[in-house]
Scaffold this motif. Structure first.
Motif, PDB file in Angstrom:
ATOM      1  N   MET A   1      -0.958   4.073  28.614  1.00 33.28           N
ATOM      2  CA  MET A   1      -0.962   5.466  28.226  1.00 33.28           C
ATOM      3  C   MET A   1      -1.690   5.589  26.890  1.00 33.28           C
ATOM      4  O   MET A   1      -1.474   4.807  25.969  1.00 33.28           O
ATOM      5  CB  MET A   1       0.475   5.966  28.106  1.00 33.28           C
ATOM      6  CG  MET A   1       0.558   7.365  27.580  1.00 33.28           C
ATOM      7  SD  MET A   1       2.242   7.934  27.368  1.00 33.28           S
ATOM      8  CE  MET A   1       2.528   8.612  28.961  1.00 33.28           C
ATOM      9  N   LYS A   2      -2.528   6.598  26.803  1.00 32.49           N
ATOM     10  CA  LYS A   2      -3.299   6.803  25.592  1.00 32.49           C
ATOM     11  C   LYS A   2      -2.404   7.378  24.496  1.00 32.49           C
ATOM     12  O   LYS A   2      -1.634   8.302  24.725  1.00 32.49           O
ATOM     13  CB  LYS A   2      -4.447   7.770  25.891  1.00 32.49           C
ATOM     14  CG  LYS A   2      -5.371   7.958  24.723  1.00 32.49           C
ATOM     15  CD  LYS A   2      -6.523   8.854  25.089  1.00 32.49           C
ATOM     16  CE  LYS A   2      -7.412   9.057  23.879  1.00 32.49           C
ATOM     17  NZ  LYS A   2      -8.518   9.962  24.157  1.00 32.49           N
ATOM     18  N   ARG A   3      -2.489   6.823  23.332  1.00 26.12           N
ATOM     19  CA  ARG A   3      -1.689   7.259  22.202  1.00 26.12           C
ATOM     20  C   ARG A   3      -2.385   8.415  21.488  1.00 26.12           C
ATOM     21  O   ARG A   3      -3.611   8.431  21.349  1.00 26.12           O
ATOM     22  CB  ARG A   3      -1.492   6.081  21.252  1.00 26.12           C
ATOM     23  CG  ARG A   3      -0.593   6.405  20.119  1.00 26.12           C
ATOM     24  CD  ARG A   3      -0.434   5.225  19.220  1.00 26.12           C
ATOM     25  NE  ARG A   3       0.229   5.702  18.015  1.00 26.12           N
ATOM     26  CZ  ARG A   3       1.027   5.000  17.291  1.00 26.12           C
ATOM     27  NH1 ARG A   3       1.243   3.743  17.607  1.00 26.12           N
ATOM     28  NH2 ARG A   3       1.597   5.506  16.237  1.00 26.12           N
ATOM     29  N   TYR A   4      -1.594   9.371  21.012  1.00 25.35           N
ATOM     30  CA  TYR A   4      -2.146  10.520  20.306  1.00 25.35           C
ATOM     31  C   TYR A   4      -2.630  10.098  18.930  1.00 25.35           C
ATOM     32  O   TYR A   4      -1.901   9.459  18.165  1.00 25.35           O
ATOM     33  CB  TYR A   4      -1.093  11.619  20.173  1.00 25.35           C
ATOM     34  CG  TYR A   4      -1.573  12.780  19.337  1.00 25.35           C
ATOM     35  CD1 TYR A   4      -2.522  13.661  19.819  1.00 25.35           C
ATOM     36  CD2 TYR A   4      -1.094  12.986  18.053  1.00 25.35           C
ATOM     37  CE1 TYR A   4      -2.977  14.721  19.064  1.00 25.35           C
ATOM     38  CE2 TYR A   4      -1.539  14.038  17.275  1.00 25.35           C
ATOM     39  CZ  TYR A   4      -2.484  14.904  17.796  1.00 25.35           C
ATOM     40  OH  TYR A   4      -2.934  15.945  17.033  1.00 25.35           O
TER      41      TYR A   4
END
Length: 108
Positions: A1-4
């Motif tokens: 999952m891409k981190r903000y």
């Protein structure tokens, strides 16, 4: 999952809240949760039944036009019809009582 990743120069701040409801509020929260679960499960059963019926009709070779319009499928078992824009809505009355018009929902 891409981190903000915030844009450069921005500050990210987070808050954590804890609920401490009274006994009366706990009952209200539980009632609301139960009603939401009931509504979700009810509609899930209805959608599943419609999908199964359409699959059965397709397997019998019944064309969509022969099976009836969406309006015919949308009728409820108790005889009340589902509202369409610009039509009146009738609520089914309990046995022995006259059906009455329901208050129509405003359309945007």
């Amino acid at each position: 999952m891409k981190r903000y990743e915030p844009p450069a120069g921005w500050t990210v701040q987070a808050y954590r809240f804890a609920l401490d409801p009274s006994d009366v509020q706990v009952l209200g929260l539980r009632r609301n949760t139960g009603a939401a679960r009931f509504a979700y499960n009810h509609m899930l059963r209805r959608v599943s039944a419609v999908k199964a019926q359409r699959a059965a009709e397709a397997s019998y070779g019944v064309a969509e036009a022969e099976a009836g319009s969406m309006g015919a499928r949308a009728r409820r078992r108790d005889g009340a019809s589902v509202a369409c824009r610009g039509t009146s809505v009738w609520r089914a009355a309990p046995a022995g009582r006259r059906s009455v018009p329901a208050t129509p929902a405003p359309h945007p």
